[in-house]
Design an enzyme around this catalytic site. Structure first.
Site, PDB file in Angstrom:
ATOM      1  N   GLY A 195      -4.931   3.001  -1.325  1.00 32.93           N
ATOM      2  CA  GLY A 195      -5.919   3.327  -0.316  1.00 32.93           C
ATOM      3  C   GLY A 195      -5.335   4.114   0.824  1.00 32.93           C
ATOM      4  O   GLY A 195      -4.134   4.422   0.844  1.00 32.93           O
ATOM      5  N   ASP A 196      -6.176   4.432   1.783  1.00 29.67           N
ATOM      6  CA  ASP A 196      -5.725   5.186   2.955  1.00 29.67           C
ATOM      7  C   ASP A 196      -5.480   4.242   4.122  1.00 29.67           C
ATOM      8  O   ASP A 196      -5.656   3.024   4.015  1.00 29.67           O
ATOM      9  CB  ASP A 196      -6.715   6.296   3.313  1.00 29.67           C
ATOM     10  CG  ASP A 196      -8.131   5.777   3.586  1.00 29.67           C
ATOM     11  OD1 ASP A 196      -8.291   4.567   3.876  1.00 29.67           O
ATOM     12  OD2 ASP A 196      -9.075   6.579   3.508  1.00 29.67           O
ATOM     13  N   GLY A 197      -5.073   4.833   5.236  1.00 30.81           N
ATOM     14  CA  GLY A 197      -4.724   4.021   6.394  1.00 30.81           C
ATOM     15  C   GLY A 197      -5.880   3.225   6.946  1.00 30.81           C
ATOM     16  O   GLY A 197      -5.739   2.050   7.289  1.00 30.81           O
ATOM     17  N   LYS A 234       0.862  -1.180   0.000  1.00 30.65           N
ATOM     18  CA  LYS A 234       0.000   0.000   0.000  1.00 30.65           C
ATOM     19  C   LYS A 234       0.901   1.233   0.000  1.00 30.65           C
ATOM     20  O   LYS A 234       1.415   1.639   1.039  1.00 30.65           O
ATOM     21  CB  LYS A 234      -0.911   0.069   1.229  1.00 30.65           C
ATOM     22  CG  LYS A 234      -1.902   1.247   1.152  1.00 30.65           C
ATOM     23  CD  LYS A 234      -2.475   1.655   2.496  1.00 30.65           C
ATOM     24  CE  LYS A 234      -1.675   2.739   3.165  1.00 30.65           C
ATOM     25  NZ  LYS A 234      -1.677   4.049   2.436  1.00 30.65           N
ATOM     26  N   CYS A 279      12.942  11.393   7.769  1.00 36.82           N
ATOM     27  CA  CYS A 279      12.837  10.995   9.169  1.00 36.82           C
ATOM     28  C   CYS A 279      14.181  11.035   9.882  1.00 36.82           C
ATOM     29  O   CYS A 279      14.241  11.179  11.098  1.00 36.82           O
ATOM     30  CB  CYS A 279      12.219   9.605   9.269  1.00 36.82           C
ATOM     31  SG  CYS A 279      12.977   8.418   8.157  1.00 36.82           S
ATOM     32  N   GLU A 303       8.968  16.372  16.149  1.00 41.64           N
ATOM     33  CA  GLU A 303       9.412  16.205  14.768  1.00 41.64           C
ATOM     34  C   GLU A 303       8.620  17.164  13.884  1.00 41.64           C
ATOM     35  O   GLU A 303       7.393  17.076  13.802  1.00 41.64           O
ATOM     36  CB  GLU A 303       9.200  14.762  14.306  1.00 41.64           C
ATOM     37  CG  GLU A 303       9.756  14.487  12.923  1.00 41.64           C
ATOM     38  CD  GLU A 303       9.619  13.029  12.512  1.00 41.64           C
ATOM     39  OE1 GLU A 303      10.511  12.537  11.799  1.00 41.64           O
ATOM     40  OE2 GLU A 303       8.631  12.392  12.896  1.00 41.64           O
ATOM     41  N   GLY A 322      -8.808   2.410   5.387  1.00 43.41           N
ATOM     42  CA  GLY A 322      -9.421   1.468   4.463  1.00 43.41           C
ATOM     43  C   GLY A 322      -8.536   0.300   4.087  1.00 43.41           C
ATOM     44  O   GLY A 322      -9.023  -0.823   3.903  1.00 43.41           O
ATOM     45  N   VAL A 323      -7.228   0.537   3.962  1.00 41.25           N
ATOM     46  CA  VAL A 323      -6.314  -0.513   3.507  1.00 41.25           C
ATOM     47  C   VAL A 323      -5.242  -0.831   4.548  1.00 41.25           C
ATOM     48  O   VAL A 323      -4.908  -1.987   4.767  1.00 41.25           O
ATOM     49  CB  VAL A 323      -5.650  -0.102   2.168  1.00 41.25           C
ATOM     50  CG1 VAL A 323      -4.619  -1.139   1.732  1.00 41.25           C
ATOM     51  CG2 VAL A 323      -6.712   0.054   1.084  1.00 41.25           C
ATOM     52  N   GLY A 324      -4.706   0.201   5.199  1.00 39.21           N
ATOM     53  CA  GLY A 324      -3.652  -0.023   6.182  1.00 39.21           C
ATOM     54  C   GLY A 324      -4.102  -0.909   7.331  1.00 39.21           C
ATOM     55  O   GLY A 324      -3.375  -1.827   7.740  1.00 39.21           O
ATOM     56  N   GLU A 383       9.787   1.570  10.904  1.00 42.10           N
ATOM     57  CA  GLU A 383      10.774   2.648  10.797  1.00 42.10           C
ATOM     58  C   GLU A 383       9.981   3.930  10.968  1.00 42.10           C
ATOM     59  O   GLU A 383       9.178   4.305  10.105  1.00 42.10           O
ATOM     60  CB  GLU A 383      11.488   2.588   9.444  1.00 42.10           C
ATOM     61  CG  GLU A 383      12.731   3.444   9.389  1.00 42.10           C
ATOM     62  CD  GLU A 383      12.453   4.789   8.752  1.00 42.10           C
ATOM     63  OE1 GLU A 383      12.311   5.760   9.526  1.00 42.10           O
ATOM     64  OE2 GLU A 383      12.380   4.877   7.523  1.00 42.10           O
TER      65      GLU A 383
END
Length: 478
Positions: free
Chosen positions: A201-203, A170, A279, A378, A205-207, A245
């Site tokens: 997809g987004d977090g 994804k 990051c 951050e 819906g798919v994540g 990560e």
């Protein structure tokens, strides 16, 4: 206008179960430049089942068979280099020079590195009568970010392919174009059906389905610490391996020596790369308090040389990826001003002459204290905080005073002293005087994640260890 309205599942481009779409915005001009389909749980289930079916055969392939496939992928990747570079600039605003010099080559580099490692990697080890076998973990789900899209895709996909795993990717819905082109590369390279699958997809819906699916053996996530915690929670009931990560607030300790001004200027340039959207960016520069004025002068001069503008032109700095990110960065810059840090360069608002696009001024704060918000959170933008230290013990203490531990930097002429400082920094990767190494393990301590990517260390993340006792008969007693 790009329209990517199908997913790549089991070697074919297939229609989503339910057609919901999302517009993709070019951050340089705030215009819609594409549309993707948004997947859901049913799409994920189809992709995972395809990966599970393919695992039965792909996991049994020989080293030579996998090397052949990976070399074909590398050849196709090289053919699509220009397309990938254009896509990176369009979807997340990386300057064309950065896309061509770093963004696209980084993915290619991880693949070439994995090919080299696979040629000699030991999957079996004799220990007396016991055989230690390293076998592919199984079906892996990859949730990758928008800031270095190809780097993060390939540093997961390459070792997974090499070790015999199958996968579902994804890519970020904010920057999905490169993920789509990468799926086309895998198809053209003849990667066997089901070994690699892609669902946009987004977090939510798919994540989430990728993290919870009972037939997924491992989930590898790159992104914010907040989201990483949710991935781990979602994965816990099925006891799958979780590789993360996550965020960073990396210190850059500048030594008190004759190359001080050069080290400060280099640190400014490094934080500005990719608009600060890395990051592992060296966002906290630590300098001797007695040389703070020198640091301010050097940093101000270096920041003034950073050009900001259209990423398709010659600007060093493009926009940040989205309005959400722009708003967050502006709020944190204002927080730095409000909390009393010295504004050396930049500030709130767009750079002069840019009234459209998510552009941020190259910003430097000095006289920052460890308790200030800009020293602890951050920011993920082109914003540098300069803190003072009285001696190296204090510098190390301040450097380690963070919930993160992804990366750290030491810069100075005295290599022995730099090594000593590096040995005391609590971070997964420490760079002395700008050194880099694509075979070195990459990953974090503390809330910067767990596990390692890059090089041979990445291979181990995708392997289970089996002990076969009695594999060889014991030697007869003399």
């Amino acid at each position: 206008m790009r329209e990517y309205l199908k997913f790549y599942i089991d070697g074919q481009w297939v229609e989503p179960v339910s057609l919901k779409t999302l517009d993709v915005i070019n951050p340089a001009n705030e215009e819609v430049v594409g549309k993707i389909a948004l997947g859901g749980e049913a799409d994920v289930d189809k992709a995972v089942k395809a990966a599970r079916k393919a695992f039965a055969t792909w996991s049994q392939t020989t080293r030579e068979e996998r090397l052949d496939v990976m070399q074909r992928v590398l050849a196709e990747y090289q053919k699509r280099f220009g397309d990938l570079a254009t896509a990176v600039t369009e979807e997340m605003g990386a300057p064309a020079s950065l896309a061509q010099r770093a963004q696209v080559p980084s993915g290619m580099g991880h693949l070439a590195t994995a090919i080299g490692i696979l040629k000699d990697f030991k999957f079996e080890e004799d220990r007396g009568s016991t055989m230690i076998v390293k076998e592919p973990i199984g079906v892996c789900s990859f949730i990758t970010p928008w800031n270095w899209p190809l780097n993060q895709i390939m540093c997961k996909v390459a070792p997974a392919l090499a070790t015999g795993c199958t996968m579902v990717l994804k890519p970020s819905e904010v920057a999905p174009f490169t993920g789509q082109i990468f799926a086309e590369i895998m198809h053209e390279a003849g990667v066997p059906a089901g070994v690699f699958n892609l669902v946009h997809g987004d977090g939510l819906g798919v994540g989430v389905p990728l993290s919870t699916h009972p037939e997924v053996d491992m989930v590898s996530f790159t992104g914010s610490t907040r989201a990483g915690i949710e991935v781990a929670k979602n994965a816990a009931p099925t006891v799958k391996r979780v590789h993360q990560e996550l965020g960073g607030k990396s210190p850059n300790i500048v030594l008190d020596d004759e190359v001080f001004a050069k080290s400060v200027a280099g640190g400014v340039r490094q934080i500005m790369t990719n608009s600060g959207q890395s990051c592992n960016a060296p966002t906290r520069m630590l300098v001797p308090t007695k040389r703070m004025d020198e640091a301010i002068a050097a940093a101000k001069e270096a920041a003034a040389q950073v050009t900001v503008g259209d990423p398709t032109g010659n600007a060093m700095l493009g926009p940040v990826v989205s309005k959400t990110q722009w708003d967050k960065i502006q709020g944190l810059i204002q927080k730095g001003i409000d909390e009393g840090a010295t504004l050396v360069a930049g500030g709130t608002g767009r750079p002069e002459g840019l009234d459209k696009g998510y552009y941020v001024q190259p910003t430097v704060f000095a006289n920052v204290t460890p308790d200030m918000t800009i020293s602890r959170e951050e920011i993920f933008g082109p914003v540098l905080s300069i803190l003072g230290y009285e001696d190296l013990d204090q510098a190390i203490a301040i450097g380690n005073d963070t919930e993160y531990g992804l990366a750290a930097y030491v810069n100075g002429a005295d290599l022995a002293k730099a090594r000593e400082v590096a040995s005391k920094l609590r971070a997964g990767q420490v760079s002395i005087n700008g050194a880099s190494d694509m075979t070195a393990p990459f990953g974090g301590f503390k809330m910067s994640g767990n596990g390692r990517e890059w090089g041979d260390f990445a291979f181990h993340e995708f392997l289970e260890v089996k002990a076969v006792m009695g594999y060889a008969p014991k030697q007869a007693a003399e």
